[in-house]
Design a protein around this motif. Structure first.
Motif, PDB file in Angstrom:
ATOM      1  N   ALA B 134       0.807  -1.225   0.000  1.00 21.05           N
ATOM      2  CA  ALA B 134       0.000   0.000   0.000  1.00 21.05           C
ATOM      3  C   ALA B 134       0.838   1.272   0.000  1.00 21.05           C
ATOM      4  N   GLY B 135       2.152   1.151   0.128  1.00 18.80           N
ATOM      5  CA  GLY B 135       3.010   2.337   0.165  1.00 18.80           C
ATOM      6  C   GLY B 135       2.862   3.177  -1.096  1.00 18.80           C
ATOM      7  N   ARG B 136       2.831   4.490  -0.921  1.00 14.82           N
ATOM      8  CA  ARG B 136       2.676   5.415  -2.053  1.00 14.82           C
ATOM      9  C   ARG B 136       3.542   6.633  -1.750  1.00 14.82           C
ATOM     10  N   PHE B 137       4.434   6.985  -2.685  1.00 13.51           N
ATOM     11  CA  PHE B 137       5.519   7.912  -2.380  1.00 13.51           C
ATOM     12  C   PHE B 137       5.590   9.034  -3.410  1.00 13.51           C
ATOM     13  N   GLY B 138       5.845  10.249  -2.942  1.00 13.53           N
ATOM     14  CA  GLY B 138       5.969  11.351  -3.889  1.00 13.53           C
ATOM     15  C   GLY B 138       6.427  12.627  -3.222  1.00 13.53           C
ATOM     16  N   LEU B 139       6.883  13.552  -4.056  1.00 13.29           N
ATOM     17  CA  LEU B 139       7.341  14.863  -3.596  1.00 13.29           C
ATOM     18  C   LEU B 139       6.522  15.935  -4.312  1.00 13.29           C
ATOM     19  N   PRO B 140       5.439  16.402  -3.708  1.00 13.31           N
ATOM     20  CA  PRO B 140       4.586  17.391  -4.384  1.00 13.31           C
ATOM     21  C   PRO B 140       5.140  18.813  -4.367  1.00 13.31           C
ATOM     22  N   GLU B 141       6.273  19.051  -3.716  1.00  9.74           N
ATOM     23  CA  GLU B 141       6.687  20.418  -3.384  1.00  9.74           C
ATOM     24  C   GLU B 141       6.791  21.365  -4.573  1.00  9.74           C
ATOM     25  N   THR B 142       7.474  20.953  -5.661  1.00 10.30           N
ATOM     26  CA  THR B 142       7.673  21.926  -6.749  1.00 10.30           C
ATOM     27  C   THR B 142       6.346  22.343  -7.383  1.00 10.30           C
ATOM     28  N   GLY B 143       5.297  21.553  -7.172  1.00 11.22           N
ATOM     29  CA  GLY B 143       3.966  21.949  -7.622  1.00 11.22           C
ATOM     30  C   GLY B 143       3.328  22.988  -6.720  1.00 11.22           C
ATOM     31  N   LEU B 144       3.978  23.260  -5.587  1.00 14.52           N
ATOM     32  CA  LEU B 144       3.478  24.256  -4.633  1.00 14.52           C
ATOM     33  C   LEU B 144       4.413  25.454  -4.531  1.00 14.52           C
ATOM     34  N   GLY B 145       5.366  25.542  -5.450  1.00 12.40           N
ATOM     35  CA  GLY B 145       6.262  26.696  -5.467  1.00 12.40           C
ATOM     36  C   GLY B 145       7.430  26.595  -4.505  1.00 12.40           C
ATOM     37  N   ILE B 146       7.611  25.412  -3.906  1.00 14.73           N
ATOM     38  CA  ILE B 146       8.743  25.233  -2.986  1.00 14.73           C
ATOM     39  C   ILE B 146       9.537  23.989  -3.397  1.00 14.73           C
ATOM     40  N   ILE B 147      10.493  23.599  -2.571  1.00 18.89           N
ATOM     41  CA  ILE B 147      11.218  22.350  -2.792  1.00 18.89           C
ATOM     42  C   ILE B 147      11.205  21.568  -1.491  1.00 18.89           C
TER      43      ILE B 147
END
Lengths: 273, 273, 273
Positions: B134-147
């Motif tokens: 069930a693990g689900r992994f991601g980095l949404p930051e650049t879509g929010l204007g940050i890193i």
């Protein structure tokens, strides 16, 4: 906009901000001075333009039908060059590929066929590498009395680890797509070029919604942290994070939170990396 | 002993010296100031206590039934914060996660569900990462204007290499457990949380027999060597090895050789890293 | 030529310039002072001789039939040694294994059986590691009050990443051939020793055609670049590339281009790294 990179056969999709290069030159896409000039112009264009995603591929095949991505550096143009000119030329190769490695956007290489020497070194400038089952990879240099001079010695181990880098560089053994995937030289196998281009479009769809500034800052920070001790890595990260605040991108993101959730693209404005 | 980390729902097995945290707070285990305070207290506890193995997991699910490990940082608490306060807060996040990365014992993260942003950065503090399907992994930051500001920029490439780090960070593409295993973000897939906890207990069984001092010295040396040139790496190793002699642990090991072979635990005494 | 390394049971194939060591000493190929002396002599020989490929293996088995590669360091010889002598001995181990890691030719380890402690550290000196399905790998040190002192702390994470290095070193968990392949400790599994030796001969066939100078320069450059920031890595590469020109190897390669294509071996001359 693209006249200075005509030698690289550019196609631009302005909605996706996706630039695709379909290499098709020389006998076997070998890279000499003329193509290097075009890659240098490409760097200039990417550093200042709006392109959000670059894909480099080739549909070339040899007379006998073998698919070719980049067969290597153009060594025939060097016949009769004095040593100092060869050194200066390879320094320029190294410098242009280093510049290409750092362009402030996401870059993908899509190999379909022979990818040797300089061709393999070109892969090392891409953020992400796709290959079709026809991909074929190797470093013939030590069999010619030289070494890979434009990232193949300095950077290959970062991608595949020291063992596979030493195997490829010392023995010159060539490998296929499955082995390139296994060792981390390529990151996904796609059935054919069209499937590869479709995969790149999914990246471009994601990228066009994101802050070009934040993407550029992330990439620059990540690459700068490589090969540094932890204290330095975290300093680089801190400066990169605060750059997103100081450029106002974080504030745009916060103000657009509901819009982003609803699938809209916030008014990020041009890249300010 | 554990009152200051109650917010992390600790359970301690004194025989195995195994501390298990089962996160369960907020809407979706998002991490804000209160949880950060608890993680800081956790570092204090781990640095000075007898805990030999830490496991962090969650049995949380969203209203619609989606399993959640850590959904990200708590950004709602930041509404109205001036830029300087955001910067200071993220500096504190980075500092606490760095401290957690260096606690002198073996740490495992066991993800079962959504692991985004700060959640993925938390994984990078663990010595070893397990995930259920069930693990689900991601980095949404650049879509929010940050890193990603707390290891996701500085440290991710050490775990997964630069290509997959750039893919995750630049494009924000989310991946599942199989892909997380393939790229090295997680190190084993377990069928479910109970199987994951059983796997952690096998580690704890091994760890409780070993010198807590030697384990701490090994971990500190290995992490300190990362990102250093070879001469420096070997100096770090030399100092670490000799620390085991100077603390008397090597002598205890030699004197207990037959006992160790017979399955007994030598009288290592408390950790002196 | 080989009398000083008789303890390592050398066999030399002068046509392939392939040196094969078949370890067979002590109770279980444990490595003490006598064997270390032989490895030091081996370094001397490899640094100045014509050997182009080294393979180290073992056909040893325990009384109960368990195959053994290297069971570890010889700790029984250390009984009664004062601490300072142990420290000096381990410093010498570290120094000899570092020297072996840098010999100017391609080196392969072929494990068939127990590979623990110093045995695993020996693997980390090889450019490339093969194992049969009988390979068994582990770091028992922290269970004995010490740490791996001759590359297992400093270098293991370069091969397998920090997570698996911390797992092996902290918990002492032993792994088999499949897991060693998965984590990158070994690079290929071969069905048995003879198949492994055949694989090494394919490397030697490739290597004997290549410039010994260029191979040595490539290996030295690649290893020197490890753990450096990018600017330094590229400087190292530039110096290495230009060394191939300055030693005349590039000119030999250019002059022999047709001969190389026809399958001949150019007159590279002795190694000048």
């Amino acid at each position: 906009m693209f006249e200075r990179i005509e030698a690289l056969h550019p196609h631009y999709d302005p909605e996706l901000r996706l630039l695709t290069l379909t290499l098709d030159h020389g006998k076997a896409n070998e890279v000499g001075t003329v193509t290097l000039d075009a890659f240098e112009a490409l760097c200039e264009l990417l550093e200042h333009g709006e392109v959000a995603c670059l894909c480099t591929t080739s549909r070339r095949a040899s007379k006998s039908g073998t698919p070719i991505f980049i067969s290597g550096a153009d060594v025939t143009e060097r016949v009769g060059w004095p040593d100092e000119r060869v050194k200066a030329h390879v320094r320029r190769q190294r410098s242009i590929l280093q510049r290409l490695r750092h362009v402030p956007l996401f870059t993908v290489a899509l190999s379909h066929g022979v990818t040797l020497g300089w061709g393999l070194e070109f892969l090392l400038t891409a953020d992400y590498c796709l290959t079709t089952p026809a991909g074929r990879f190797g470093l013939p240099e030590t069999g010619l009395g030289i070494i890979p001079g434009a990232r193949g010695t300095a950077e290959l181990a970062l991608a595949v680890g020291p063992a596979h880098a030493l195997r490829l560089g010392c023995t010159g053994e060539e490998i296929g797509a499955d082995e390139a995937l296994r060792i981390g030289l390529c990151h996904e196998i796609v059935p054919d070029i069209d499937a590869g281009l479709a995969r790149v479009r999914t990246f471009a769809e994601l990228l066009r919604r994101r802050s070009p500034t934040a993407v550029a800052v992330y990439k620059r920070g990540l690459l700068a942290a490589t090969g540094q001790a932890e204290a330095e890595r975290l300093c680089i990260e801190a400066a990169a994070y605060e750059r997103c605040i100081d450029t106002g991108q974080a504030a745009i993101g916060r103000a657009s939170f509901s819009a982003i959730r609803a699938g809209e693209v916030p008014p990020w404005g041009p890249r300010r990396s």
